[in-house]
Design a protein around this motif. Structure first.
Motif, short mmCIF file in Angstrom:
data_model
loop_
_atom_site.label_atom_id
_atom_site.label_comp_id
_atom_site.label_asym_id
_atom_site.label_seq_id
_atom_site.Cartn_x
_atom_site.Cartn_y
_atom_site.Cartn_z
N LEU A 1 62.14 90.44 -11.86
CA LEU A 1 61.86 89.60 -13.01
C LEU A 1 60.56 88.83 -12.78
CD1 LEU A 1 63.91 90.10 -15.02
CD2 LEU A 1 65.20 88.12 -14.25
N TYR B 1 74.56 87.35 -18.35
CA TYR B 1 73.77 88.22 -19.21
C TYR B 1 73.46 89.54 -18.52
CZ TYR B 1 70.06 89.68 -22.39
OH TYR B 1 69.29 90.38 -23.30
N TYR B 2 73.13 89.48 -17.25
CA TYR B 2 72.82 90.70 -16.51
C TYR B 2 74.07 91.57 -16.38
CZ TYR B 2 68.74 87.95 -15.23
OH TYR B 2 67.61 87.17 -15.29
N GLN C 1 75.14 81.33 -7.82
CA GLN C 1 74.03 80.62 -8.45
C GLN C 1 73.14 80.03 -7.36
OE1 GLN C 1 74.57 78.14 -12.06
NE2 GLN C 1 76.75 78.53 -11.77
N LYS D 1 66.08 89.40 -9.53
CA LYS D 1 65.27 88.19 -9.57
C LYS D 1 63.81 88.48 -9.22
CE LYS D 1 64.89 83.59 -7.60
NZ LYS D 1 65.19 82.80 -6.38
N LEU E 1 69.66 81.84 -9.65
CA LEU E 1 69.73 82.20 -11.06
C LEU E 1 70.76 81.30 -11.74
CD1 LEU E 1 69.94 86.08 -10.60
CD2 LEU E 1 67.98 84.82 -11.49
N THR E 2 70.67 81.18 -13.07
CA THR E 2 71.64 80.36 -13.79
C THR E 2 72.86 81.22 -14.13
OG1 THR E 2 70.80 80.94 -15.98
CG2 THR E 2 69.77 79.08 -14.86
N LEU F 1 64.43 93.83 -18.62
CA LEU F 1 65.75 94.35 -18.30
C LEU F 1 65.82 95.87 -18.31
CD1 LEU F 1 68.32 92.00 -20.01
CD2 LEU F 1 67.62 92.13 -17.63
N ARG G 1 74.18 81.58 -16.89
CA ARG G 1 73.84 82.27 -18.14
C ARG G 1 73.18 83.60 -17.84
NH1 ARG G 1 73.39 84.40 -22.54
NH2 ARG G 1 72.71 83.42 -24.45
N GLN G 2 72.18 83.57 -16.97
CA GLN G 2 71.46 84.78 -16.61
C GLN G 2 72.38 85.79 -15.93
OE1 GLN G 2 68.38 82.54 -14.37
NE2 GLN G 2 66.93 83.87 -15.43
#
Length: 127
Positions: free
Chosen positions: A64, A30-31, A18, A61, A23-24, A70, A26-27
DNA sequence: CTTCTCACA
DNA sequence: TGTGAGGA
Protein backbone atom coordinates in the motif's frame (compact mmCIF):
# COMPACT_ATOMS: atom_id res chain seq x y z
CA UNK A 1 5.83 -29.28 7.25
CA UNK A 2 4.89 -28.93 10.90
CA UNK A 3 5.82 -25.28 10.72
CA UNK A 4 2.89 -24.37 8.52
CA UNK A 5 0.67 -25.64 11.28
CA UNK A 6 1.91 -23.05 13.72
CA UNK A 7 1.93 -20.33 11.08
CA UNK A 8 -1.72 -20.89 10.30
CA UNK A 9 -2.75 -21.34 13.91
CA UNK A 10 -5.31 -18.69 14.96
CA UNK A 11 -4.20 -16.84 18.06
CA UNK A 12 -4.27 -13.07 17.54
CA UNK A 13 -7.14 -10.78 18.44
CA UNK A 14 -8.06 -7.72 16.41
CA UNK A 15 -6.36 -5.46 18.94
CA UNK A 16 -3.10 -7.35 18.78
CA UNK A 17 -3.08 -7.36 15.01
CA UNK A 18 -3.72 -3.63 14.92
CA UNK A 19 -0.65 -3.01 17.08
CA UNK A 20 1.39 -5.59 15.22
CA UNK A 21 0.59 -4.22 11.77
CA UNK A 22 -0.17 -0.58 12.48
CA UNK A 23 -3.33 -0.91 10.42
CA UNK A 24 -6.76 0.16 11.66
CA UNK A 25 -9.51 -2.34 12.41
CA UNK A 26 -11.47 -0.80 9.57
CA UNK A 27 -8.71 -1.54 7.09
CA UNK A 28 -8.14 -5.06 8.35
CA UNK A 29 -11.84 -5.86 8.05
CA UNK A 30 -11.94 -4.27 4.63
CA UNK A 31 -9.03 -6.37 3.41
CA UNK A 32 -10.80 -9.43 4.67
CA UNK A 33 -13.84 -8.50 2.60
CA UNK A 34 -11.56 -8.43 -0.40
CA UNK A 35 -10.22 -11.90 0.35
CA UNK A 36 -6.75 -10.61 1.10
CA UNK A 37 -6.77 -12.43 4.43
CA UNK A 38 -9.00 -15.10 5.95
CA UNK A 39 -8.92 -15.00 9.74
CA UNK A 40 -10.83 -17.58 11.75
CA UNK A 41 -13.80 -16.70 13.95
CA UNK A 42 -14.19 -17.36 17.64
CA UNK A 43 -17.41 -18.19 19.48
CA UNK A 44 -18.42 -14.56 19.77
CA UNK A 45 -17.90 -14.02 16.04
CA UNK A 46 -14.62 -12.33 16.79
CA UNK A 47 -11.79 -12.53 14.29
CA UNK A 48 -8.83 -14.66 15.28
CA UNK A 49 -5.78 -14.11 13.12
CA UNK A 50 -2.94 -16.51 12.45
CA UNK A 51 0.71 -15.63 12.10
CA UNK A 52 0.23 -15.99 8.36
CA UNK A 53 -2.55 -13.44 8.39
CA UNK A 54 -0.36 -10.96 10.24
CA UNK A 55 2.52 -11.57 7.88
CA UNK A 56 0.19 -11.12 4.93
CA UNK A 57 -1.17 -7.92 6.44
CA UNK A 58 2.37 -6.64 6.76
CA UNK A 59 2.93 -7.36 3.08
CA UNK A 60 -0.29 -5.59 2.20
CA UNK A 61 0.80 -2.60 4.25
CA UNK A 62 4.12 -2.23 2.48
CA UNK A 63 2.46 -2.74 -0.89
CA UNK A 64 0.00 0.00 0.00
CA UNK A 65 2.85 2.34 0.83
CA UNK A 66 4.23 1.65 -2.60
CA UNK A 67 1.01 2.90 -4.12
CA UNK A 68 -0.43 -0.45 -5.12
CA UNK A 69 -4.21 -0.66 -5.07
CA UNK A 70 -6.26 -3.56 -3.72
CA UNK A 71 -6.62 -5.15 -7.14
CA UNK A 72 -2.88 -5.14 -7.53
CA UNK A 73 -2.27 -6.45 -4.05
CA UNK A 74 -4.74 -9.23 -4.63
CA UNK A 75 -2.75 -10.27 -7.66
CA UNK A 76 0.61 -10.18 -5.94
CA UNK A 77 -0.66 -12.15 -2.98
CA UNK A 78 -2.60 -14.70 -4.95
CA UNK A 79 0.48 -15.46 -6.98
CA UNK A 80 2.54 -16.13 -3.90
CA UNK A 81 1.25 -19.42 -2.50
CA UNK A 82 4.77 -20.79 -2.45
CA UNK A 83 7.28 -19.31 -0.05
CA UNK A 84 9.54 -18.12 -2.85
CA UNK A 85 13.17 -17.23 -2.48
CA UNK A 86 13.20 -14.25 -0.16
CA UNK A 87 16.11 -12.63 1.65
CA UNK A 88 16.44 -14.18 5.08
CA UNK A 89 16.58 -10.75 6.67
CA UNK A 90 12.96 -9.86 5.91
CA UNK A 91 11.69 -10.93 9.32
CA UNK A 92 8.18 -9.55 9.69
CA UNK A 93 8.38 -8.94 13.42
CA UNK A 94 10.75 -9.80 16.23
CA UNK A 95 9.91 -12.43 18.78
CA UNK A 96 10.46 -9.91 21.52
CA UNK A 97 7.88 -7.57 20.09
CA UNK A 98 5.54 -10.45 19.55
CA UNK A 99 5.78 -11.51 23.18
CA UNK A 100 5.25 -7.97 24.32
CA UNK A 101 1.82 -7.87 22.72
CA UNK A 102 0.90 -11.42 23.56
CA UNK A 103 1.63 -10.60 27.17
CA UNK A 104 -0.53 -7.51 27.22
CA UNK A 105 -3.32 -9.54 25.73
CA UNK A 106 -2.99 -12.17 28.42
CA UNK A 107 -3.15 -9.50 31.10
CA UNK A 108 -6.33 -8.12 29.60
CA UNK A 109 -7.89 -11.54 29.31
CA UNK A 110 -6.88 -12.21 32.89
CA UNK A 111 -8.70 -9.17 34.20
CA UNK A 112 -11.80 -10.48 32.57
CA UNK A 113 -11.50 -13.74 34.38
CA UNK A 114 -11.78 -15.58 31.12
CA UNK A 115 -9.18 -17.99 29.87
CA UNK A 116 -7.82 -16.49 26.71
CA UNK A 117 -7.70 -18.79 23.74
CA UNK A 118 -4.17 -17.59 23.39
CA UNK A 119 -2.89 -19.23 26.55
CA UNK A 120 -3.33 -22.73 25.25
CA UNK A 121 -1.79 -22.03 21.89
CA UNK A 122 0.97 -19.90 23.35
CA UNK A 123 3.06 -22.89 24.34
CA UNK A 124 3.49 -23.70 20.68
CA UNK A 125 5.53 -20.56 20.27
CA UNK A 126 7.49 -20.91 23.47
CA UNK A 127 8.56 -24.46 22.84
C1' DC B 1 -13.44 -3.04 28.08
C1' DT B 2 -13.03 -5.11 23.13
C1' DT B 3 -14.88 -6.34 18.87
C1' DC B 4 -18.82 -6.82 15.43
C1' DT B 5 -21.90 -5.11 11.60
C1' DC B 6 -23.97 -1.47 9.11
C1' DA B 7 -24.36 2.83 7.14
C1' DC B 8 -23.21 7.70 5.87
C1' DA B 9 -24.30 14.36 8.11
C1' DT C 1 -11.23 5.24 5.25
C1' DG C 2 -13.16 7.38 9.40
C1' DT C 3 -16.75 7.31 12.65
C1' DG C 4 -20.79 6.55 15.34
C1' DA C 5 -24.83 3.71 16.53
C1' DG C 6 -26.46 -0.45 18.75
C1' DG C 7 -25.67 -4.92 20.31
C1' DA C 8 -22.94 -9.06 22.20
Amino acid sequence: MADSVRRSMPLFSMGIVQKLTGLTARQIRYYEENDLIHPERSEGNRRVFSFNDVDRLLDIKSLLDEGVNLAGIRRVLSEKPLEANRPVEKKAISDAELMKYLKSELVQAGKFGKTSLIQGELSRFFR
